[in-house]
Design a protein around this motif. Structure first.
Motif, PDB file in Angstrom:
ATOM      1  N   GLY A  10      59.243  88.197  44.476  1.00  0.00           N
ATOM      2  CA  GLY A  10      59.292  87.155  45.496  1.00  0.00           C
ATOM      3  C   GLY A  10      57.880  86.912  45.995  1.00  0.00           C
ATOM      4  N   GLY A  11      57.708  87.060  47.292  1.00  0.00           N
ATOM      5  CA  GLY A  11      56.393  86.792  47.881  1.00  0.00           C
ATOM      6  C   GLY A  11      55.333  87.773  47.402  1.00  0.00           C
ATOM      7  N   PRO A  12      54.173  87.266  46.989  1.00  0.00           N
ATOM      8  CA  PRO A  12      53.101  88.182  46.589  1.00  0.00           C
ATOM      9  C   PRO A  12      52.530  88.905  47.805  1.00  0.00           C
ATOM     10  CG  PRO A  12      52.289  85.933  46.644  1.00  0.00           C
ATOM     11  CD  PRO A  12      53.763  85.859  46.921  1.00  0.00           C
ATOM     12  N   HIS A  13      51.899  90.033  47.593  1.00  0.00           N
ATOM     13  CA  HIS A  13      51.280  90.778  48.695  1.00  0.00           C
ATOM     14  C   HIS A  13      49.858  90.259  48.857  1.00  0.00           C
ATOM     15  CE1 HIS A  13      54.280  94.360  48.079  1.00  0.00           C
ATOM     16  NE2 HIS A  13      54.874  93.176  48.197  1.00  0.00           N
ATOM     17  N   VAL A  14      49.702  89.351  49.787  1.00  0.00           N
ATOM     18  CA  VAL A  14      48.427  88.614  49.894  1.00  0.00           C
ATOM     19  C   VAL A  14      47.282  89.541  50.295  1.00  0.00           C
ATOM     20  CG1 VAL A  14      47.275  86.647  50.929  1.00  0.00           C
ATOM     21  CG2 VAL A  14      49.723  86.545  50.512  1.00  0.00           C
ATOM     22  N   ASN A  15      47.577  90.523  51.136  1.00  0.00           N
ATOM     23  CA  ASN A  15      46.529  91.483  51.510  1.00  0.00           C
ATOM     24  C   ASN A  15      46.024  92.230  50.272  1.00  0.00           C
ATOM     25  OD1 ASN A  15      49.145  92.661  51.411  1.00  0.00           O
ATOM     26  ND2 ASN A  15      48.414  94.480  52.483  1.00  0.00           N
ATOM     27  N   GLN A  16      46.944  92.527  49.379  1.00  0.00           N
ATOM     28  CA  GLN A  16      46.605  93.242  48.143  1.00  0.00           C
ATOM     29  C   GLN A  16      45.752  92.338  47.237  1.00  0.00           C
ATOM     30  OE1 GLN A  16      50.044  93.716  45.677  1.00  0.00           O
ATOM     31  NE2 GLN A  16      49.700  95.881  45.358  1.00  0.00           N
ATOM     32  N   ILE A  17      46.115  91.065  47.172  1.00  0.00           N
ATOM     33  CA  ILE A  17      45.353  90.130  46.327  1.00  0.00           C
ATOM     34  C   ILE A  17      43.919  90.003  46.859  1.00  0.00           C
ATOM     35  CG2 ILE A  17      45.174  87.695  45.589  1.00  0.00           C
ATOM     36  CD1 ILE A  17      48.256  87.659  45.466  1.00  0.00           C
ATOM     37  N   ALA A  18      43.774  89.958  48.185  1.00  0.00           N
ATOM     38  CA  ALA A  18      42.431  89.875  48.776  1.00  0.00           C
ATOM     39  C   ALA A  18      41.640  91.146  48.457  1.00  0.00           C
ATOM     40  CB  ALA A  18      42.534  89.678  50.283  1.00  0.00           C
ATOM     41  N   ALA A  19      42.319  92.288  48.539  1.00  0.00           N
ATOM     42  CA  ALA A  19      41.638  93.560  48.247  1.00  0.00           C
ATOM     43  C   ALA A  19      41.241  93.629  46.770  1.00  0.00           C
ATOM     44  CB  ALA A  19      42.544  94.726  48.625  1.00  0.00           C
TER      45      ALA A  19
ATOM     46  N   LEU B 220      46.567  89.562  56.585  1.00  0.00           N
ATOM     47  CA  LEU B 220      47.135  88.857  55.424  1.00  0.00           C
ATOM     48  C   LEU B 220      48.507  89.419  55.062  1.00  0.00           C
ATOM     49  CD1 LEU B 220      43.902  88.664  53.247  1.00  0.00           C
ATOM     50  CD2 LEU B 220      44.995  86.778  54.480  1.00  0.00           C
ATOM     51  N   THR B 221      48.760  90.647  55.473  1.00  0.00           N
ATOM     52  CA  THR B 221      50.069  91.253  55.172  1.00  0.00           C
ATOM     53  C   THR B 221      51.207  90.520  55.882  1.00  0.00           C
ATOM     54  OG1 THR B 221      51.168  93.388  54.861  1.00  0.00           O
ATOM     55  CG2 THR B 221      50.187  93.016  57.019  1.00  0.00           C
ATOM     56  N   ASN B 222      50.885  89.718  56.885  1.00  0.00           N
ATOM     57  CA  ASN B 222      51.928  89.009  57.638  1.00  0.00           C
ATOM     58  C   ASN B 222      52.449  87.756  56.917  1.00  0.00           C
ATOM     59  OD1 ASN B 222      51.449  90.817  59.700  1.00  0.00           O
ATOM     60  ND2 ASN B 222      49.991  89.491  60.752  1.00  0.00           N
ATOM     61  N   LYS B 223      51.766  87.352  55.851  1.00  0.00           N
ATOM     62  CA  LYS B 223      52.045  86.011  55.301  1.00  0.00           C
ATOM     63  C   LYS B 223      52.972  86.021  54.095  1.00  0.00           C
ATOM     64  CE  LYS B 223      51.602  81.643  55.315  1.00  0.00           C
ATOM     65  NZ  LYS B 223      53.060  81.458  55.480  1.00  0.00           N
ATOM     66  N   TYR B 224      53.930  85.107  54.108  1.00  0.00           N
ATOM     67  CA  TYR B 224      54.780  84.860  52.926  1.00  0.00           C
ATOM     68  C   TYR B 224      54.153  83.735  52.103  1.00  0.00           C
ATOM     69  CZ  TYR B 224      59.045  87.297  51.863  1.00  0.00           C
ATOM     70  OH  TYR B 224      59.934  88.211  51.388  1.00  0.00           O
ATOM     71  N   ALA B 225      54.050  83.922  50.796  1.00  0.00           N
ATOM     72  CA  ALA B 225      53.380  82.903  49.971  1.00  0.00           C
ATOM     73  C   ALA B 225      54.060  82.754  48.613  1.00  0.00           C
ATOM     74  CB  ALA B 225      51.906  83.284  49.803  1.00  0.00           C
ATOM     75  N   GLU B 226      55.397  82.726  48.608  1.00  0.00           N
ATOM     76  CA  GLU B 226      56.105  82.562  47.324  1.00  0.00           C
ATOM     77  C   GLU B 226      55.586  81.339  46.592  1.00  0.00           C
ATOM     78  OE1 GLU B 226      60.292  82.441  47.973  1.00  0.00           O
ATOM     79  OE2 GLU B 226      60.481  84.615  47.913  1.00  0.00           O
ATOM     80  N   GLY B 227      55.382  81.501  45.288  1.00  0.00           N
ATOM     81  CA  GLY B 227      54.846  80.401  44.489  1.00  0.00           C
ATOM     82  C   GLY B 227      53.415  80.698  44.072  1.00  0.00           C
ATOM     83  N   TYR B 228      52.711  79.635  43.689  1.00  0.00           N
ATOM     84  CA  TYR B 228      51.325  79.783  43.227  1.00  0.00           C
ATOM     85  C   TYR B 228      50.448  78.812  44.002  1.00  0.00           C
ATOM     86  CZ  TYR B 228      53.096  82.794  39.538  1.00  0.00           C
ATOM     87  OH  TYR B 228      53.667  83.843  38.872  1.00  0.00           O
ATOM     88  N   PRO B 229      49.119  78.965  43.945  1.00  0.00           N
ATOM     89  CA  PRO B 229      48.245  78.081  44.723  1.00  0.00           C
ATOM     90  C   PRO B 229      48.575  76.604  44.501  1.00  0.00           C
ATOM     91  CG  PRO B 229      46.954  79.844  43.752  1.00  0.00           C
ATOM     92  CD  PRO B 229      48.353  79.980  43.211  1.00  0.00           C
TER      93      PRO B 229
END
Ligand SMILES: Cc1ncc(COP(=O)(O)O)c(C=O)c1O
Length: 399
Positions: A258-267, A42-51
């Protein structure tokens, strides 16, 4: 891992953590599942914005992860999605607090927060923090006799200064906060009630500390202290006509991050699920029982504790006690020396200013102890009494 240098250093840190008795009040040990989520692709992904509103493609799965983290956060604290919103993107506690002010306090506006040397956090408006440069802190402190909050004094200051927000929830305050009285202070001052529950969020989740949610407008928390998750933060805000949550979401992104840390959000999501378990409820209760046992032991050995004890995971010990040694030899040790002496014997604490400290911040009068990390490792009251005896022995030993 092919990078031998880093591999060795990680192993060394793992060994250090295993060997030490960790009484740092803001630390904890996460589960293997939390580590697995953190170290994932998940650390590889850019996800600027919200769901549902991203600036990059390929975010279908990330949206599910972020929504799940939000659902779990609201559920853990008993909040309905109709009444509360949660932003799970803040990278850590300081950016979360800064995002709240960015969203709801005009530039140069007033933030009423506890002074750092009384137990507040830097991001409650201290002058060395950006929060004290871009906004104006109205500092408050404790009652000098009881070393606890004086709500009447708070109301007086609030009514005079009319800050945009009043922040409560501290970094070195060992007592519960009367949220109803804090609400009354905020209403009298016509200020938003913001609670930074970073330190005691895990205790609130486990029912071992009163919940601020029935009273607060905005609640921030780190996820890595008593809540036992990865380093990150959450911002909860009430959904009503003031639309605070929209302003705060905009402040997090695109305002500050900017981009959220998606791996962190999953954790974080993993940790929130763990914190909803019956085992975590027991853990939270044990954290407080252990702190009380440690406090009793130290107090019994003649050490002066700020406010006389604790209701939480945290204890502030006045090791200097105005430089006076009592008849049993306690006192007279600056905080820096106390923490260094303990570290040499494998007990890790941090030096800490005490309220109305007469010593400089770099070498203050006290140490701060916390029980969250060692309780995760299974320690009980009897273990903490032993730790108390050991602390006493080390600090009194002739050097
Ligand atoms: C009450 C409080 N708020 C905010 C923070 C800041 O958190 P971070 O270190 O994740 O920026 C801390 C950290 O110690 C804290 O104690």
């Amino acid at each position: 891992m092919k990078d031998i240098q880093i591999k060795k250093l990680i192993s060394a840190e793992k060994a250090r953590q295993k060997k030490a008795i960790n009484l740092i009040a803001s630390e904890n040990y996460v589960s293997k599942d939390v580590l697995e989520a953190l170290g994932s692709e998940l650390t590889n992904k850019y996800a600027e914005g919200y769901p549902g509103k991203r600036y990059y493609g390929g975010n279908e799965i990330v949206d599910k992860i972020e929504r799940l983290a939000q659902e779990r956060a609201l559920k853990l604290f008993g909040l309905s999605p109709e009444e509360w919103h949660v932003n799970v993107q803040p990278l850590s506690g300081s950016p979360a607090n800064t995002a709240v002010y960015t969203g709801v306090v005009p530039p140069g506006g007033k933030i009423m927060g506890m002074a750092l040397d009384q137990g507040g956090h830097l991001t409650h408006g201290h002058k060395v923090s950006a929060t004290g440069k871009f906004w104006q802190q109205v500092p408050y402190g404790l009652d000098q006799t009881t070393e606890t909050l004086n709500y009447d004094q708070l109301r007086e200051t609030g009514m005079k200064e009319k800050p945009a927000v009043i922040v409560s929830g501290f970094t070195a305050y060992p007592r519960t906060i009367d949220w109803a009285r804090m609400k009354d202070v905020c209403e009298s001052a016509e200020s938003l009630m913001m609670v930074d529950m970073s330190h005691f969020a895990g205790l609130v989740a486990g029912g071992a500390y009163p919940s601020p949610f029935p009273f607060a407008d905005i609640v921030t928390t780190t996820t890595h202290k008593t809540l036992r998750g990865p380093r990150a933060a959450l911002i909860f805000s009430r959904k009503d006509s003031r639309e605070l949550w929209k302003k705060i979401d905009k402040a997090v992104f695109p305002g500050l991050q900017g981009g959220p840390h998606v791996n962190q959000i999953a954790a974080v999501a993993v940790a929130l699920k763990e914190a909803a378990s019956p085992a975590f409820k027991k853990y939270a209760a044990q954290v407080v029982k252990n702190a009380k046992a440690l406090a009793e032991e130290l107090h019994g050995k003649g050490w002066r504790l700020i406010s006389g004890g604790t209701d939480t995971h945290l204890i502030l010990v006045d090791t200097w006690d105005d430089g006076k040694k009592d008849s049993r030899g306690a006192g007279g040790i600056p905080g820096k020396e106390a923490s260094e002496r303990l570290e040499k014997r494998g007990i890790i604490v941090n030096k800490n200013a005490i309220p109305f400290d007469t010593r400089p911040p770099a070498d203050p009068s006290g140490i701060r102890l916390g029980t969250a990390a060692e309780t995760t490792r299974g320690k009980k009251e009897s273990d903490f009494r032993k730790i108390g005896k050991e602390i006493d022995r080390i600090l009194r030993a002739k050097v």
